[in-house]
Structure formats: C-alpha cells, structure tokens
Design an enzyme around this catalytic site. Structure first.
Site, PDB file in Angstrom:
ATOM      1  CG  HIS A 183     -10.522 -15.678 -14.005  1.00  0.00           C
ATOM      2  ND1 HIS A 183     -11.650 -15.671 -14.787  1.00  0.00           N
ATOM      3  CD2 HIS A 183      -9.496 -15.329 -14.821  1.00  0.00           C
ATOM      4  CE1 HIS A 183     -11.324 -15.351 -16.034  1.00  0.00           C
ATOM      5  NE2 HIS A 183     -10.027 -15.131 -16.076  1.00  0.00           N
TER       6      HIS A 183
HETATM    7 CA    CA Z   1      -5.621 -14.297 -10.276  1.00  0.00          CA
END
Ligand code: CA
Ligand code: ZLV
Ligand code: ZN
Length: 398
Positions: A183
C-alpha cells in the site's frame, strides 16, 4: 547521432544518477540498489538510450527535501552513520530506525543515497513542468512509505511526495497510481487533506499466510477512501484496491483498466504519477502476486495512453533480474518500441539472466508460479471490489 529514428510526437526522458547503485542496505536486506545496474544494462543493451533524453540529475538538497520532511528528521538522516549510531539509540527509535526487523537500516552513504533518488524524481517532475518531456522516468525512486518525520518500510525520504508537490506548482489535479504490491501509505497520508491529489493504490491486503501478520504496512482496505470528516477537502480523494495472494494477469489487467479508467474519467487529472513497483510480479521475493512482465507493463501502457504528462517511477522489486526485465520492458513501452525476446548477448552481468532458474536468457520468461501463491482472488470478490470502488467515486463531485 541517433542510431534509431525518433518518429514520435512526444518526448521521453530518463533520469538516473548511477551513484545510487553503489549503496548497500546490508547483505541480508532484500532491497538491492544493484537491481538498478541490471536495469540500466538491459536498457543500454537494447539501444533504448537513443530513443530518450538522458539526464544525470544532481542530488536533492536539504532544503528541497525539507519542502516535505521535518528539518529535525533530515538533520538526523544527514549525520547518522553506522559508526555513530550506537550512541543515539533513543533517537533511532524516534525516527523508526532499527527495531527487531530492521527494515530501515543505517548504512554507509545513506544521506547520499536518499538525496540521489529524490533529486532524480524532482528533476523528472521539473522536466514535465518545463514541457521538455511528456514522459519522465526515474527507476531509482518510488519510496512510497516514508513519512514526514520517520522512515518506514525501506523508505527514508519520500521522493514521490516531493515530486508531486513540485507538479502542484503548475497542475491543478495530480493523480497518483501505485502498482507496488504494498500500500502506498506515505503518499496517501501526505495528501490526505487536499483535493488536488487523488491517490490510488493496488496492493496485497490482509493476513499473510507466511508470517501470519497483516501484510505490510497493514493499511489500505477498500473502506479507506481518505478522511471521513465531510469538511475535509481530501474526503473521497483516496482509493484503495485490496487484493489477495496470487492474482493473475487477466484479473489484474481487467481490474486496473476498469478502476483506473473510471478514476481518470471522473477526476480528470492534468498530470499522472505512476509508481511501478516490481514486487507485484510473480516470483518476487517479498510479493504475493502472480503477474507476468507484460501484464505489469500493460498498466504503464494503459496510463501512457491517457495522454497526460506522466512521471514514471520505480519502487519495490526484490528479484533483481525480473525487476530489470520489467523496467526495461516498461521503458520500451514508453518510447513505443518492441523488444526481441532473446536478450542481447553482449550485456554485462548476462549471467544474472541465464540458466533455467534465472529465466533462460530471455526477456519475457513465464513468472507465474501457482504452486507458490495459490490464487485466492475470485471473480466474485473482484466484482465486489469494483462495485465498491465505483461507489466511492460517486462521492467525488464534478
Ligand atoms: Ca500499491
Ligand atoms: O516495496 O522479511 O513486515 C517500497 C516497498 O513497498 C515488515 N516489514 C515489518 C513489520 C514487522 N515486519 C518485519 C517482518 C520481517 C519478515 C522478513 C524481511 C527480511 C529481511 C528484511 C526485511 C524483510 C521484510 N520486511 C519483508 N517485508 C518487510 C516489511 C517492509 C516491506 C517494505 C516494502 C517496501 C520500496
Ligand atoms: Zn513494495
């Protein structure tokens, strides 16, 4: 003198300072700046340097990096060495260094390393602002986890945030897309309170079957779309696509095109930054996906075809030979060249690509290995994710 014609109507620039290659995080650390040497060798061996403008950017200065980072954090980064670190254990902890996993080690030349990759991203952004390039590439950057005042997940200075801030001096809306398997939390956090940056990250999310911890950094569920406070301008300006182990080429390509296309249509960015982390490939040492090189490159091609000024940066990628293959392929995608599958034979470090276990001397070996990562992404789950993504896009006005 150009060995190849440049019949294109657009310019691609390559921003790279070879001094980054010589930095080592430590022998057992998965981040190997040496992968950049391999990438450069492939790019040169295929003659791609004749199709782009090449730049050797200077390192970013303290003041340039202070446009995002806390000055006390930068002062710490500037003075810490493997020799003096033992005298400042409390400070190391304050900035998220050390710890039992030691994701962010103190190594020789750390300050030099961070200023080199940051300088390259800032220079690439500057080239887009000047209209000297339409696509600017920095494979040494993409360190998306770094926070304003702390290191995180192999990232010390957030070159992406610095580059986006620079683009914002002339662009009203910047779209940030992140295909690293992790992320893009640092970039999302940096711009959480503005509607002038939209952040979109695709990543593995949830408990990891190998470590039984949440997959790093543990954030980025589908419900995370930015601050929930309705008075916050950043509300609904983040989109996260949480994925399971083993996603395959067709699923990822479909998902990427559908969701990214919808975001571009709705948000109408005037510039795009694409973090092309190569740890989303099959066979990556840290990754969990099953993507092949051309599926990863499809994302670059898709974004290129939106026809907006594009900053293309690296990121993760822990199987160096495949990182090099992918970023070389994606450089070719940018310039509109197709490359022969047989690697040129005169490449330095050709051994890194030869032998069955290293991809058999070709550019596009099959990387998917379903025995290592069983595909836990069902059509049903992916449809649900797209549905939720489209729903959160409806909160964007315009
Ligand atoms: Ca990513
Ligand atoms: O690719 O793996 O999971 C951008 C990027 O996105 C963790 N760190 C931390 C939190 C507690 N754990 C430690 C787990 C260690 C598991 C073994 C490693 C072996 C040696 C050195 C580092 C790792 C490692 N660390 C694997 N995954 C992590 C993550 C950080 C991932 C950063 C991704 C950076 C460049
Ligand atoms: Zn990553």
């Amino acid at each position: 003198e150009y060995g190849l014609e440049r019949p294109r109507g657009y310019t691609v620039s390559f921003h790279y300072n070879p001094h980054v290659e010589y930095h080592h995080f430590g022998s057992s650390h998965p981040m190997k700046p040496w992968r950049l040497t391999l990438t450069k060798q492939l790019v040169l061996a295929y003659g791609l340097e004749y199709t782009m403008d090449l730049y050797t950017p200077r390192p970013a200065s303290f003041d340039e990096m202070a446009l995002f980072h806390d000055r006390d954090y930068l002062s710490f980064l500037q003075q810490i060495t493997p020799q003096n670190m033992h005298r400042q254990e409390d400070i190391l902890e304050r900035y998220s260094f050390g710890g039992e996993s030691n994701d962010c080690p103190v190594f020789e030349g750390l300050w030099n390393y961070v200023s080199l990759y940051s300088g390259a991203s800032m220079h690439a952004a500057q080239n887009l602002l000047n209209h000297q390039s339409d696509i600017a590439i920095n494979w040494s950057g993409g360190l998306h986890h770094a926070k304003k005042g702390a290191a995180s997940g192999f990232c010390y200075v957030n070159d992406i945030v610095l580059a986006i801030q620079h683009l914002l001096t002339q662009h009203q809306r910047v779209l940030y897309i992140d295909i690293d398997v992790h992320h893009g939390d640092g970039v999302e956090a940096a711009f959480e309170s503005t509607d002038r940056v939209f952040t979109l990250s695709y990543h593995k999310f949830g408990q990891d079957r190998f470590t039984s911890w949440p997959f790093f950094p543990g954030t980025g569920d589908i419900t995370d779309t930015g601050p929930s406070d309705p008075t916050n301008r950043g509300k609904a300006h983040a989109l996260n696509i949480p994925l399971e182990d083993g996603i395959d080429d067709d699923q990822y390509k479909w998902l990427f095109k559908t969701v990214t296309g919808a975001v571009v249509d709705k948000y109408q960015p005037t510039a795009i930054v694409l973090q092309s982390g190569a740890d989303s490939l099959g066979g990556d040492r840290l990754g969990r996906f099953n993507l092949n090189i051309k599926a990863h490159g499809f994302c670059v091609e898709t974004v290129k075809n939106y026809g907006r000024p594009l900053l293309l940066i690296g990121g993760g990628g822990y199987t160096p030979r495949n990182v090099a293959r992918t970023w070389c392929h994606e450089t070719a995608v940018c310039v509109g060249a197709s490359l022969h599958n047989d690697l040129p034979t005169h490449i330095p470090y050709i051994m890194a690509f030869q032998g069955e276990e290293n991809g058999g001397g070709i550019l596009y070996p099959e990387l998917h290995n379903t025995k290592r990562h069983e595909n836990n992404n069902t059509t049903q789950k992916l449809n649900k994710i797209v549905e939720r993504a489209m729903e959160s896009l409806r909160y964007l006005e315009g």
